[in-house]
Design a protein around this motif. Structure first.
Motif: not given
Length: 302
Positions: A106-129
């Motif tokens: 889904x979406x998330x209301x964090x679009x003004x943040x850089x992707x790398x600033x998102x708390x769970x970005x590393x986790x999401x990258x693992x999921x995407x891979x």
């Protein structure tokens, strides 16, 4: 055919009143068929609303659909009760050894943040891979679409001068695409975002296809060339009042916000808006489940 959800999920009662064909675990266990297994990574703050919106659209399918809800382990949701999360959600570690026919991010209301600033970005990258090896087709919505385009294809978002909010007309750009089978040449869809993706970058990328776009709202539906990733920048799943709720919420917070375009009757927020995109929302999700999940997924995962 029915969609299978947990017995006590709050959305169950609402969906039953809408005549959506659902069944609980006990009845589904008696169905001697191969169901579709769909994983939903719900990143929205009001998770119960998003559950209802997506389940409503997944309920019109050719086969029984088993739903698993996924939450992030590296960030705790603040707008959903801990009981609800513990009762109905799993973490990536609990599902990563499994295979899924389809997945929704889904979406998330964090679009003004850089992707790398998102708390769970590393986790999401693992999921995407992980989806590349363990999911037949993944549907990415709004910020989830932007995250996929950035991670998989190196296409970054950019900030708009003012929020894109409202209901806009879109044109089908490829009538041969199965995802858009049955779509009118022009159709409407809601948008609610502060960032956008360059249409030129999408059209020039050798691995992507731009399937539908709007002169006002930009790109809407994007597919990978192999159709295993679908990205939609808008919100076909939204209910009639969702944009109104977002608008009034932001006004109450004192946020300088524009009124959603082409939405309120006579641009009057006191008048109830109509859902004018429902039929295409059902068609979009039905086409995705049928042509990109059901027709493509193996009967037995190897």
């Amino acid at each position: 055919m029915p969609i299978k959800i947990p017995l006590h999920l709050p959305a169950k009662e609402i969906l039953e009143k809408e005549n959506i064909f659902i069944m609980d675990d006990s009845r589904a266990a008696k169905q001697d068929i191969r169901p579709l297994n769909i994983l939903i990574l719900n990143l929205m703050p009001e998770k119960e609303k998003t559950e209802r919106q997506l389940l409503r659209l997944l309920g019109n399918t050719p086969l029984q659909v088993n739903i698993t809800f996924l939450k992030t382990a590296t960030y705790d949701a603040k707008n959903t009760s801990q009981y609800h999360l513990e009762e109905f959600y799993q973490t990536f570690n609990q599902v990563k050894e499994k295979k899924y026919d389809g997945m929704i991010i889904t979406g998330a209301p964090i679009e003004l943040m850089e992707f790398e600033e998102v708390h769970y970005w590393d986790e999401l990258k693992e999921i995407l891979d992980w989806t590349e090896r363990n999911v037949t087709s993944t549907l990415h919505i709004c910020w989830g679409a932007q995250a996929a385009l950035y991670h998989h294809y190196g296409i970054n978002k950019f900030v708009l001068a003012r929020k894109c909010s409202g209901v806009f007309t879109h044109r089908v750009l490829d009538h041969t695409e199965k995802l858009l089978r049955g779509f009118d040449d022009e159709f409407i869809a809601p948008h609610s975002r502060n960032t956008d993706i360059s249409k030129e970058a999408l059209q020039n990328h050798p691995q992507l296809k731009l399937l539908a776009s709007s002169d006002e709202a930009g790109a809407l539906i994007i597919s990978s060339k192999d159709s295993r990733r679908i990205m939609i920048t808008g919100h076909l799943e939204y209910e009639a009042t969702t944009l109104a709720e977002e608008y009034l919420r932001d006004k109450e917070k004192g946020i300088e916000i524009v009124m959603p375009e082409n939405y309120f009757p006579q641009d009057n927020p006191d008048k109830k808006p109509a859902n004018r995109w429902r039929s295409h929302a059902h068609l979009f999700f039905s086409n995705w489940l049928n042509y990109y999940v059901y027709q493509e997924t193996p009967y037995e995962w190897d």
